[in-house]
Design a protein around this motif. Structure first.
Motif, PDB file in Angstrom:
ATOM      1  N   THR A  81       0.458  -1.113   0.227  1.00 24.34           N
ATOM      2  CA  THR A  81      -0.163  -0.138  -0.106  1.00 24.34           C
ATOM      3  C   THR A  81       0.229   0.467   0.114  1.00 24.34           C
ATOM      4  OG1 THR A  81      -1.776  -0.840   0.996  1.00 24.34           O
ATOM      5  CG2 THR A  81      -1.408   1.329   1.748  1.00 24.34           C
ATOM      6  N   ALA A  82       0.874   1.928  -0.995  1.00 20.32           N
ATOM      7  CA  ALA A  82       1.735   3.054  -0.958  1.00 20.32           C
ATOM      8  C   ALA A  82       1.112   3.876  -2.451  1.00 20.32           C
ATOM      9  CB  ALA A  82       3.496   2.831  -1.565  1.00 20.32           C
ATOM     10  N   VAL A  83       1.614   5.633  -2.478  1.00 23.86           N
ATOM     11  CA  VAL A  83       1.545   5.428  -3.525  1.00 23.86           C
ATOM     12  C   VAL A  83       2.242   6.316  -4.775  1.00 23.86           C
ATOM     13  CG1 VAL A  83       1.369   8.199  -4.336  1.00 23.86           C
ATOM     14  CG2 VAL A  83       0.433   8.330  -1.841  1.00 23.86           C
ATOM     15  N   TYR A  84       1.810   5.585  -5.605  1.00 25.48           N
ATOM     16  CA  TYR A  84       2.986   5.386  -7.129  1.00 25.48           C
ATOM     17  C   TYR A  84       2.843   5.887  -7.469  1.00 25.48           C
ATOM     18  CZ  TYR A  84       3.073   0.019  -5.016  1.00 25.48           C
ATOM     19  OH  TYR A  84       3.252  -0.963  -4.131  1.00 25.48           O
ATOM     20  N   TYR A  85       4.836   5.708  -7.807  1.00 25.79           N
ATOM     21  CA  TYR A  85       4.868   7.333  -9.053  1.00 25.79           C
ATOM     22  C   TYR A  85       5.709   7.207 -10.131  1.00 25.79           C
ATOM     23  CZ  TYR A  85       3.871  10.530  -4.658  1.00 25.79           C
ATOM     24  OH  TYR A  85       3.831  10.851  -3.160  1.00 25.79           O
ATOM     25  N   CYS A  86       5.182   7.994 -11.415  1.00 24.85           N
ATOM     26  CA  CYS A  86       5.917   6.914 -12.820  1.00 24.85           C
ATOM     27  C   CYS A  86       7.031   8.432 -12.857  1.00 24.85           C
ATOM     28  CB  CYS A  86       5.019   7.671 -13.320  1.00 24.85           C
ATOM     29  SG  CYS A  86       5.620   7.769 -15.317  1.00 24.85           S
ATOM     30  N   ALA A  87       7.980   8.169 -12.567  1.00 25.84           N
ATOM     31  CA  ALA A  87       9.247   8.913 -13.102  1.00 25.84           C
ATOM     32  C   ALA A  87      10.124   9.007 -14.247  1.00 25.84           C
ATOM     33  CB  ALA A  87      10.554   8.793 -12.281  1.00 25.84           C
ATOM     34  N   ALA A  88      10.820   9.839 -15.099  1.00 24.88           N
ATOM     35  CA  ALA A  88      11.754  10.633 -16.215  1.00 24.88           C
ATOM     36  C   ALA A  88      12.593  10.189 -15.856  1.00 24.88           C
ATOM     37  CB  ALA A  88      10.762  11.018 -17.391  1.00 24.88           C
ATOM     38  N   ARG A  89      13.939   9.989 -16.655  1.00 26.62           N
ATOM     39  CA  ARG A  89      15.041  10.091 -16.997  1.00 26.62           C
ATOM     40  C   ARG A  89      15.785  10.046 -18.169  1.00 26.62           C
ATOM     41  NH1 ARG A  89      18.270   5.553 -14.518  1.00 26.62           N
ATOM     42  NH2 ARG A  89      18.678   5.603 -16.740  1.00 26.62           N
TER      43      ARG A  89
END
Length: 123
Positions: free
Chosen positions: A91-99
């Motif tokens: 259980t969590a907030v899921y984040y998308c990220a770009a590099r």
């Protein structure tokens, strides 16, 4: 500038599945390695999965190997995270990220972040 918008979070029972999606806009999507991170209440943000620019290389946290699968479609500017056999502790907030640069998938190496989508796994 890259804008990232996550979707697909929600409430699921332990052992269930969810599919998260991240839509990107603003720059050439295939120029970016993409990652998924998560942050549980009271904990630090952590790496979950990452994928190279062309999709040929995938990386996973040990805790999710065999249950979560990252994928991308450069033609549609999207990256997805298929999550199976979910556990309450995920259980969590899921984040998308770009590099844009080469390197590891760490919180401090990512250039752009979405606002996150909440995943709640009930026991």
């Amino acid at each position: 500038q890259v804008q990232l918008v996550e979707s697909g979070g929600g409430l699921v029972q332990a052992g269930g599945s969810l599919r998260l999606s991240c839509a990107a806009s603003g720059r050439t999507f295939s120029n970016y390695a993409m990652g998924w991170f998560r942050q549980a209440p009271g904990k630090e943000r952590e790496f979950v999965a990452g994928i190279s620019r062309g999709g040929g290389y995938k990386y996973y946290a040990d805790s999710v190997k065999g249950r979560l699968t990252i994928s991308r479609e450069n033609a549609k500017n999207t990256v997805c995270l298929q999550m199976n056999s979910l556990k309450p502790e995920e259980t969590a907030v899921y984040y998308c990220a770009a590099r844009s640069t080469y390197g590891d998938f760490r919180v401090y190496t990512m250039d752009y972040w979405g606002e996150g989508t909440l995943v709640t796994v009930s026991s």
